[in-house]
Design an enzyme around this catalytic site. Structure first.
Site, PDB file in Angstrom:
ATOM      1  N   ASN A   2      -4.912  -2.109   8.847  1.00 14.06           N
ATOM      2  CA  ASN A   2      -6.178  -2.821   8.915  1.00 14.06           C
ATOM      3  C   ASN A   2      -6.415  -3.245  10.367  1.00 14.06           C
ATOM      4  O   ASN A   2      -5.484  -3.288  11.165  1.00 14.06           O
ATOM      5  CB  ASN A   2      -6.094  -4.062   8.012  1.00 14.06           C
ATOM      6  CG  ASN A   2      -7.471  -4.624   7.697  1.00 14.06           C
ATOM      7  OD1 ASN A   2      -8.486  -3.942   7.847  1.00 14.06           O
ATOM      8  ND2 ASN A   2      -7.502  -5.871   7.262  1.00 14.06           N
ATOM      9  N   LEU A  16       0.825  -1.219   0.000  1.00 17.86           N
ATOM     10  CA  LEU A  16       0.000   0.000   0.000  1.00 17.86           C
ATOM     11  C   LEU A  16       0.856   1.263   0.000  1.00 17.86           C
ATOM     12  O   LEU A  16       0.518   2.238  -0.671  1.00 17.86           O
ATOM     13  CB  LEU A  16      -0.932   0.020   1.216  1.00 17.86           C
ATOM     14  CG  LEU A  16      -2.238  -0.757   1.108  1.00 17.86           C
ATOM     15  CD1 LEU A  16      -3.244  -0.246   2.135  1.00 17.86           C
ATOM     16  CD2 LEU A  16      -2.851  -0.700  -0.270  1.00 17.86           C
ATOM     17  N   LYS A  57     -15.132  -3.391   8.975  1.00 18.29           N
ATOM     18  CA  LYS A  57     -14.165  -4.163   8.190  1.00 18.29           C
ATOM     19  C   LYS A  57     -13.581  -5.275   9.060  1.00 18.29           C
ATOM     20  O   LYS A  57     -13.375  -6.399   8.599  1.00 18.29           O
ATOM     21  CB  LYS A  57     -13.066  -3.229   7.657  1.00 18.29           C
ATOM     22  CG  LYS A  57     -11.962  -3.927   6.877  1.00 18.29           C
ATOM     23  CD  LYS A  57     -11.875  -3.423   5.448  1.00 18.29           C
ATOM     24  CE  LYS A  57     -11.084  -4.298   4.516  1.00 18.29           C
ATOM     25  NZ  LYS A  57      -9.716  -4.560   4.894  1.00 18.29           N
TER      26      LYS A  57
END
Ligand code: NAD
Ligand code: KPL
Length: 302
Positions: A102, A10, A181
């Site tokens: 995350n 990323l 998520k």
């Protein structure tokens, strides 16, 4: 100037897209050895639709002296706190740090290490992987939500993301996004590891998915995240269908013998349930089975 710590998947995806739209970026690498390897590679390569393009972006080591105003922390959740502690002396007064990790847990750990800076949390559905050192493949377009639970005003630089093709929204409920998520990842990823299957393989286990979703909804309600619980089960089934041919990120990590982010996903969920004295037997048993599975493969549980 964007300083980007972590020239991985990323980090590389953000660095190359910002740089090619004219935004100045500086990569921060772990040490002199990594910097030498980067210079030998001639820059970062981004592969998009099978076309590779090399970007010779400026880079320095994380311990360089130059002050930092805006930092993108693009390492794994388990590396974030240590990286933040190392970079802390370089952060200027009023600096902003964007956290791309995350799951949950690492953001609080970083914020405690950096009490003087604004931490902006991100949740991304973009997909990228490292094909080789300093070579990133853009695997799937997605969306990134950014937000700051302590200050709802959007930063001025969002326009730079727009210009760079990093599709995003400023979220007034970024914690809700991250919890949602996390819940999706907890319902799908561990089972794909335990059944050693693609996401679509979970269609053979509808009852287990339904029970997990019910417990995850209970957890979200308990943790003050009722919106994140809405239609969770339907969304999980939709994602299983939509990504049927894919292996989940956790399955890929385990298959390649890489450390997982379990402590920031299922581990975080189970710890939150314990903190609220909630008994969620299926979630707990899933966690124990996954820990045992990782242990048998010599992979860490944190
Ligand atoms: P990655 O492993 O590809 O990249 C992380 C990079 O950070 C590595 O190059 C590593 O060497 C570097 N790093 C770690 N500690 C460092 C330090 N102290 N100094 C300098 N560099 C350091 O990881 P990734 O896939 O980009 O994932 C980053 C985060 O984004 C994770 O939390 C992941 O779950 C999340 N995420 C990834 C994707 C994806 O498609 N890759 C999608 C959504 C979310
Ligand atoms: O985000 C995912 C991952 O693989 O990490 C999916 C499979 C979409 C949901 O868990």
């Amino acid at each position: 100037m964007w300083h980007i710590l972590g020239a991985g998947s990323l980090g590389g995806l953000w660095a190359t897209r910002l740089a090619r739209s004219g935004v100045p970026v500086q990569l921060l690498l772990r040490d002199a050895e990594r910097l030498t390897a980067y210079r030998r590679a001639g820059g970062l390569t981004l592969v998009e639709q099978r076309r590779a393009q090399r970007y010779p972006l400026p880079a320095q080591t994380i311990d360089d002296g130059e002050p930092i105003q805006r930092l993108l922390l693009a390492c794994k959740a388990y590396d974030a706190e240590a990286a933040a502690a190392r970079i802390a002396p370089r952060l200027a007064q009023g600096a902003e740090v964007i956290l791309l990790q995350n799951g949950l847990g690492s953001q609080d750990a970083v914020a405690k290490r950096l009490p003087e800076v604004r931490c902006i949390l991100a949740s991304s559905t973009e997909g990228a992987f490292r094909e080789a050192d300093f070579r990133v493949v853009f695997a799937g377009h997605g969306h990134t939500w950014l937000g700051d639970p302590l200050d709802l005003s959007p930063p001025g630089w969002l326009e730079e993301l727009q210009r760079s093709g990093i599709t995003h929204d400023w979220s007034l409920d970024i914690l809700g996004r991250l919890w949602r998520k996390l819940a999706l990842n907890c319902a799908i990823n561990p089972l794909t590891v335990l059944y050693d299957c693609r996401n679509g393989g979970l269609s053979d286990h509808p009852a287990e998915i339904a029970t997990l979703c019910a417990e995850l909804c209970e957890l979200l309600q308990t943790c003050g995240q009722p919106t994140a619980a809405e239609n969770l089960h339907d969304d999980v089934l939709r994602i299983i269908q939509a990504t049927a041919a894919n292996y989940s990120s956790m399955h890929q990590d385990v298959a390649q013998g890489r450390r997982t982010e379990i402590a920031y996903l299922l581990g975080y969920a189970c710890a939150a349930a314990r903190r609220h004295q909630r008994v969620l037997p299926h979630l707990d048993s899933l966690h124990q089975r996954l820990l045992a599975h990782l242990d048998r493969r010599g992979l860490p549980s944190h």
